[in-house]
Enzyme design. Structure first.
Site, PDB file in Angstrom:
ATOM      1  N   CYS A 295       6.274  -6.150  -8.135  1.00 45.71           N
ATOM      2  CA  CYS A 295       7.019  -7.313  -8.607  1.00 45.71           C
ATOM      3  C   CYS A 295       8.281  -7.500  -7.779  1.00 45.71           C
ATOM      4  O   CYS A 295       8.867  -6.537  -7.295  1.00 45.71           O
ATOM      5  CB  CYS A 295       7.423  -7.227 -10.071  1.00 45.71           C
ATOM      6  SG  CYS A 295       6.066  -7.246 -11.204  1.00 45.71           S
TER       7      CYS A 295
ATOM      8  N   ARG B 211       6.141  -5.820  -1.129  1.00 44.92           N
ATOM      9  CA  ARG B 211       6.164  -4.923  -2.284  1.00 44.92           C
ATOM     10  C   ARG B 211       4.824  -4.937  -3.011  1.00 44.92           C
ATOM     11  O   ARG B 211       4.545  -4.050  -3.805  1.00 44.92           O
ATOM     12  CB  ARG B 211       7.267  -5.358  -3.257  1.00 44.92           C
ATOM     13  CG  ARG B 211       8.658  -5.208  -2.690  1.00 44.92           C
ATOM     14  CD  ARG B 211       9.660  -5.944  -3.544  1.00 44.92           C
ATOM     15  NE  ARG B 211       9.874  -5.309  -4.830  1.00 44.92           N
ATOM     16  CZ  ARG B 211      10.845  -4.433  -5.077  1.00 44.92           C
ATOM     17  NH1 ARG B 211      11.673  -4.101  -4.142  1.00 44.92           N
ATOM     18  NH2 ARG B 211      10.975  -3.897  -6.273  1.00 44.92           N
TER      19      ARG B 211
ATOM     20  N   TRP C 227       3.083  -8.366 -10.066  1.00 41.26           N
ATOM     21  CA  TRP C 227       2.017  -7.379  -9.897  1.00 41.26           C
ATOM     22  C   TRP C 227       1.558  -7.062 -11.312  1.00 41.26           C
ATOM     23  O   TRP C 227       2.279  -6.443 -12.085  1.00 41.26           O
ATOM     24  CB  TRP C 227       2.582  -6.143  -9.194  1.00 41.26           C
ATOM     25  CG  TRP C 227       1.569  -5.134  -8.760  1.00 41.26           C
ATOM     26  CD1 TRP C 227       0.890  -5.111  -7.566  1.00 41.26           C
ATOM     27  CD2 TRP C 227       1.133  -3.972  -9.466  1.00 41.26           C
ATOM     28  NE1 TRP C 227       0.061  -4.019  -7.507  1.00 41.26           N
ATOM     29  CE2 TRP C 227       0.198  -3.310  -8.658  1.00 41.26           C
ATOM     30  CE3 TRP C 227       1.444  -3.432 -10.712  1.00 41.26           C
ATOM     31  CZ2 TRP C 227      -0.437  -2.132  -9.053  1.00 41.26           C
ATOM     32  CZ3 TRP C 227       0.812  -2.265 -11.111  1.00 41.26           C
ATOM     33  CH2 TRP C 227      -0.117  -1.628 -10.280  1.00 41.26           C
TER      34      TRP C 227
ATOM     35  N   ASN D 124      11.059  -7.948 -13.897  1.00 44.52           N
ATOM     36  CA  ASN D 124      10.336  -6.813 -13.320  1.00 44.52           C
ATOM     37  C   ASN D 124      10.440  -5.666 -14.307  1.00 44.52           C
ATOM     38  O   ASN D 124      11.510  -5.460 -14.872  1.00 44.52           O
ATOM     39  CB  ASN D 124      10.989  -6.315 -12.028  1.00 44.52           C
ATOM     40  CG  ASN D 124      10.768  -7.256 -10.876  1.00 44.52           C
ATOM     41  OD1 ASN D 124      10.090  -8.257 -11.020  1.00 44.52           O
ATOM     42  ND2 ASN D 124      11.356  -6.925  -9.746  1.00 44.52           N
ATOM     43  N   GLY D 125       9.369  -4.885 -14.431  1.00 39.16           N
ATOM     44  CA  GLY D 125       9.424  -3.734 -15.330  1.00 39.16           C
ATOM     45  C   GLY D 125       8.409  -3.883 -16.441  1.00 39.16           C
ATOM     46  O   GLY D 125       7.514  -4.750 -16.385  1.00 39.16           O
TER      47      GLY D 125
ATOM     48  N   GLU E 167      -3.295  13.299   3.764  1.00 39.10           N
ATOM     49  CA  GLU E 167      -2.613  12.046   4.092  1.00 39.10           C
ATOM     50  C   GLU E 167      -3.544  11.102   4.869  1.00 39.10           C
ATOM     51  O   GLU E 167      -3.545   9.893   4.641  1.00 39.10           O
ATOM     52  CB  GLU E 167      -1.313  12.350   4.866  1.00 39.10           C
ATOM     53  CG  GLU E 167      -0.537  11.161   5.373  1.00 39.10           C
ATOM     54  CD  GLU E 167      -0.096  10.146   4.307  1.00 39.10           C
ATOM     55  OE1 GLU E 167      -0.226  10.430   3.104  1.00 39.10           O
ATOM     56  OE2 GLU E 167       0.324   9.056   4.705  1.00 39.10           O
TER      57      GLU E 167
ATOM     58  N   LYS F 154      -4.666   7.364   3.702  1.00 38.51           N
ATOM     59  CA  LYS F 154      -4.489   6.166   4.548  1.00 38.51           C
ATOM     60  C   LYS F 154      -5.775   5.362   4.578  1.00 38.51           C
ATOM     61  O   LYS F 154      -5.767   4.156   4.424  1.00 38.51           O
ATOM     62  CB  LYS F 154      -4.147   6.543   5.984  1.00 38.51           C
ATOM     63  CG  LYS F 154      -2.760   6.806   6.434  1.00 38.51           C
ATOM     64  CD  LYS F 154      -1.647   5.918   6.055  1.00 38.51           C
ATOM     65  CE  LYS F 154      -1.282   5.985   4.613  1.00 38.51           C
ATOM     66  NZ  LYS F 154       0.000   6.404   4.203  1.00 38.51           N
TER      67      LYS F 154
ATOM     68  N   GLU G  46      -6.772   3.779   1.007  1.00 35.76           N
ATOM     69  CA  GLU G  46      -5.886   2.770   0.411  1.00 35.76           C
ATOM     70  C   GLU G  46      -5.967   1.423   1.106  1.00 35.76           C
ATOM     71  O   GLU G  46      -5.731   0.400   0.477  1.00 35.76           O
ATOM     72  CB  GLU G  46      -4.440   3.266   0.338  1.00 35.76           C
ATOM     73  CG  GLU G  46      -3.746   3.386   1.670  1.00 35.76           C
ATOM     74  CD  GLU G  46      -2.300   3.860   1.539  1.00 35.76           C
ATOM     75  OE1 GLU G  46      -1.634   3.499   0.568  1.00 35.76           O
ATOM     76  OE2 GLU G  46      -1.847   4.600   2.435  1.00 35.76           O
TER      77      GLU G  46
ATOM     78  N   HIS H  37     -17.703  25.588  -1.694  1.00 38.96           N
ATOM     79  CA  HIS H  37     -17.662  25.845  -3.145  1.00 38.96           C
ATOM     80  C   HIS H  37     -17.966  24.581  -3.937  1.00 38.96           C
ATOM     81  O   HIS H  37     -17.706  24.523  -5.129  1.00 38.96           O
ATOM     82  CB  HIS H  37     -16.292  26.429  -3.530  1.00 38.96           C
ATOM     83  CG  HIS H  37     -16.031  27.735  -2.860  1.00 38.96           C
ATOM     84  ND1 HIS H  37     -16.627  28.905  -3.275  1.00 38.96           N
ATOM     85  CD2 HIS H  37     -15.297  28.054  -1.775  1.00 38.96           C
ATOM     86  CE1 HIS H  37     -16.237  29.892  -2.484  1.00 38.96           C
ATOM     87  NE2 HIS H  37     -15.442  29.394  -1.550  1.00 38.96           N
TER      88      HIS H  37
ATOM     89  N   LYS I 248       4.331  -1.698  -2.679  1.00 39.39           N
ATOM     90  CA  LYS I 248       5.139  -0.859  -1.789  1.00 39.39           C
ATOM     91  C   LYS I 248       6.143  -0.025  -2.579  1.00 39.39           C
ATOM     92  O   LYS I 248       6.357   1.142  -2.296  1.00 39.39           O
ATOM     93  CB  LYS I 248       5.869  -1.760  -0.789  1.00 39.39           C
ATOM     94  CG  LYS I 248       6.676  -1.004   0.257  1.00 39.39           C
ATOM     95  CD  LYS I 248       5.758  -0.343   1.257  1.00 39.39           C
ATOM     96  CE  LYS I 248       6.492   0.498   2.267  1.00 39.39           C
ATOM     97  NZ  LYS I 248       5.589   1.466   2.906  1.00 39.39           N
TER      98      LYS I 248
END
Ligand code: F6R
Length: 604
Positions: A2, A27, A73, A99-100, A478, A482, A485, A501, A599
């Site tokens: 947001c 964002r 968002w 926002n929130g 990582e 990448k 996502e 295993h 973001k």
């Protein structure tokens, strides 16, 4: 996650709001909207398309000098226009961007319904303008205060009243909001990137504070509505490059900035071969540290794992790396001699902030590594050191990770030097090797053709494995993040020794497996593991820094420059970032703004 931007001044609010919203696009959002005031009427436009499509929606609106813009968002309610912000009250008197998350919105909705209010969206936000209406008694600031006193959860709010085009009210709790101060114009924004084009004079609104913006003045108030002074700071825009500069995507630009980022971070803390950290931690306190906890989320947490490796190896202090969303709810065991390190690119990650508050409440020594100055974590922390990545716009973090790894490595060596357990020459060797890292990263970047070829081979695959031991496993984690996502290909990182295993059951004919092999000591083990997966049909790419890696054990080997083994992630990560990037481009996906992601994860 947001974004809010608000404007009051002499210019066309629509232009400022659209420019600001474009800057906040990074964002992450799935709908957006704008409200302005003209002739005592709101002009509201919303869309579930990109911000660019708002341009045509607002073409016919009257020019206004006041307005609020929002990128949403979705949290409560699906992605549709009725749920997009701004939201108004039933009588259409007040308009709000938020926002929130309002945690008690169901209760508040019931209260309002009992008083005859009706709801037209599925959002938690819609209670806010209606509560303001309920609480309004001729003073918008007081009505806002009464309203936020009823809210539980997190919020950053921008509020306007239809018949008052001379005032915006702003307030926040656990969700960021800054105030921009200009000449005969003032702004609110979720982060200052949205308004830097207009002003670099920024006032930070702290939790529970209020600001009243008029065209030519901003007044700040504490939680009890007593007027207060807030320092207006000049933000240094030198490193704040938010343009693509000829690159097709921000992610590609940012990957290509890895080398310069590494150099800037090194140059800041490693001066004439000596480490210098301006933090409040005496040599005695360093000697007494019993445990280190590194708390972060996502990519930043992966950088923290590198820190665990270096710190444990050279200081013998046990390091616990913990995901912030777990740490905050587990009543963590913290000793008075423990030291907690928070890592965050944005400095606004809600879970990390909550952990920082917990650690502060328990009076435990701590330090944060952040990229964004004046962010919440920067302001809250007793000690802060900075990654020098500059603005990172693509949702997938790349150059910030490299800066975080360098910084935690430097800090680990600093602790080791202070603890004096380890051979100084070896530590100095690592420092000398670090100085060579920016050039080596550049060499790795220049081999992009290799990564493009490999990306072409795996772009239509369903699953990809990332494998390694020790530090190589942390890079695998990582690298896997990448790829998944941004390309939406399922990927999995496994410690190579652990594969048999269980996860090896998933290896079948032509399954792509990317193996990091940078440890001489573990070379034989890694080769045996590669043979095991090759025997089951895996198609293996090896990224290695070892010149003598045998040429016949994998389908493809990419030889990276030789490097001190402790620093290998700084090189192996670069091809993984580029491979993820090229796969995503091949699939025609939105590289910089992957679905469902934001973001700045400002809600938990
Ligand atoms: C992945 C990514 C996220 C962030 C995470 C923490 O590419 O960017 O996993 O690393 O959301 O964000 P910060 O570092 O801002 O606290």
């Amino acid at each position: 996650m947001c974004g809010i931007v608000g404007y009051i001044g002499e210019n066309n609010a629509n232009d400022v709001l659209l420019t600001g919203l474009k800057k906040l696009e990074y964002r992450g959002y799935d709908s957006c909207g704008i409200a302005t005031i003209y002739n005592d009427k709101f002009q509201i436009h919303k869309t579930t398309n990109r911000i660019d499509s708002l341009v045509s929606c607002i073409q016919d609106t009257e020019k206004s000098n006041i307005g609020l813009g929002h990128t949403r968002w979705a949290t409560h309610g699906g992605v549709c226009e009725k749920n997009a912000h701004p939201h108004t009250d039933n009588k259409d008197k007040f308009v709000v961007v938020h926002n929130g998350i309002i945690e008690n919105y169901i209760e508040l909705k019931e209260l309002l319904k009992d008083k005859g209010y009706e709801f037209y969206s599925d959002t938690d936000t819609e209670v806010i303008p209606n509560l303001i209406d309920l609480n309004y008694d001729g003073n918008l600031l007081e009505a806002t205060k009464k309203t936020v006193d009823m809210l539980e959860g997190s919020y950053a709010l921008g509020i306007m009243k239809k018949d008052n085009p001379n005032e915006i009210i702003a307030t926040r709790k656990n969700s960021p909001l800054v105030i921009g101060v200009g000449e005969n114009e003032n702004f609110i924004a979720s982060d200052y990137s949205a308004i830097l084009k207009y002003t670099n004079k920024i006032g930070i609104l702290e939790n529970d504070e209020f600001a009243v913006l008029k065209k030519d003045e901003v007044s700040f108030y504490d939680k009890d509505l007593n007027k207060k002074d807030v320092a207006i700071k000049n933000i240094d825009t030198k490193d704040f490059d938010v343009e693509k500069n000829g690159y097709e995507h921000f992610m590609l630009k940012e990957i290509n900035e890895n080398s310069i980022t590494a150099k800037k971070t090194l140059d800041t803390y490693l001066i004439n071969g000596k480490l210098k950290f301006d933090i409040n931690l005496s040599d005695e306190e360093i000697k007494n540290i019993k445990h280190i906890h590194i708390v972060a989320c996502g990519t930043a947490m992966h950088a923290g794992l590198n820190g665990k490796y270096i710190i444990e190896k050279f200081t013998r202090i046990p390091v616990n790396v913990e995901v912030a969303s777990e740490f905050r709810y587990k009543n963590p065991i913290l000793d008075k001699d423990d030291f907690v390190i928070f890592i965050s690119q944005s400095g606004e990650t809600a879970d990390t902030i909550a952990c920082l508050q917990l650690v502060k409440d328990r009076n435990i020594k701590h330090m944060s590594m952040v990229n964004v100055k004046e962010s919440t974590i920067d302001r809250m922390s007793d000690n802060v050191i900075y990654t020098k990545a500059g603005a990172e716009i693509a949702v997938a973090s790349t150059k910030a990770y490299i800066a975080q790894v360098i910084l935690i490595d430097l800090f680990g060596i600093y602790l080791a030097q202070k603890r004096g357990l380890y051979d100084d020459e070896e530590l100095n060797n690592i420092l000398r090797s670090l100085i060579e890292i920016p050039n080596k990263i550049q060499e790795v970047l220049e081999e992009d053709k290799e990564y493009i070829d490999y990306a072409n081979k795996i772009s239509n695959k369903r699953d990809v494995f990332y494998l390694g031991r020790g530090l190589d496993y942390y890079v695998a984690l990582e690298g896997s993040l990448k790829l998944k996502e941004i390309s939406y290909i399922h990927s999995e990182a496994t410690q190579f020794g652990e594969l048999k295993h269980g996860p090896i059951a998933l290896i079948e004919d032509d399954t792509p497996a990317i193996v990091m092999a940078t440890s001489k000591n573990l070379l034989d083990k890694t080769i045996s593991n590669i043979k095991e997966i090759k025997a089951r049909g895996a198609n293996v790419l090896v990224l290695t820094t070892l010149k003598d890696f045998p040429s016949n054990v994998a389908d493809k080997i990419i030889l990276l420059p030789e490097v001190n083994e402790n620093l290998s992630p700084l090189l192996t990560m670069i091809p993984l970032q580029l491979i993820a990037y090229h796969v995503t481009v091949n699939k025609g996906l939105d590289v910089d703004k992957p679905r469902n992601l934001a973001k700045s994860v400002t809600v938990e």
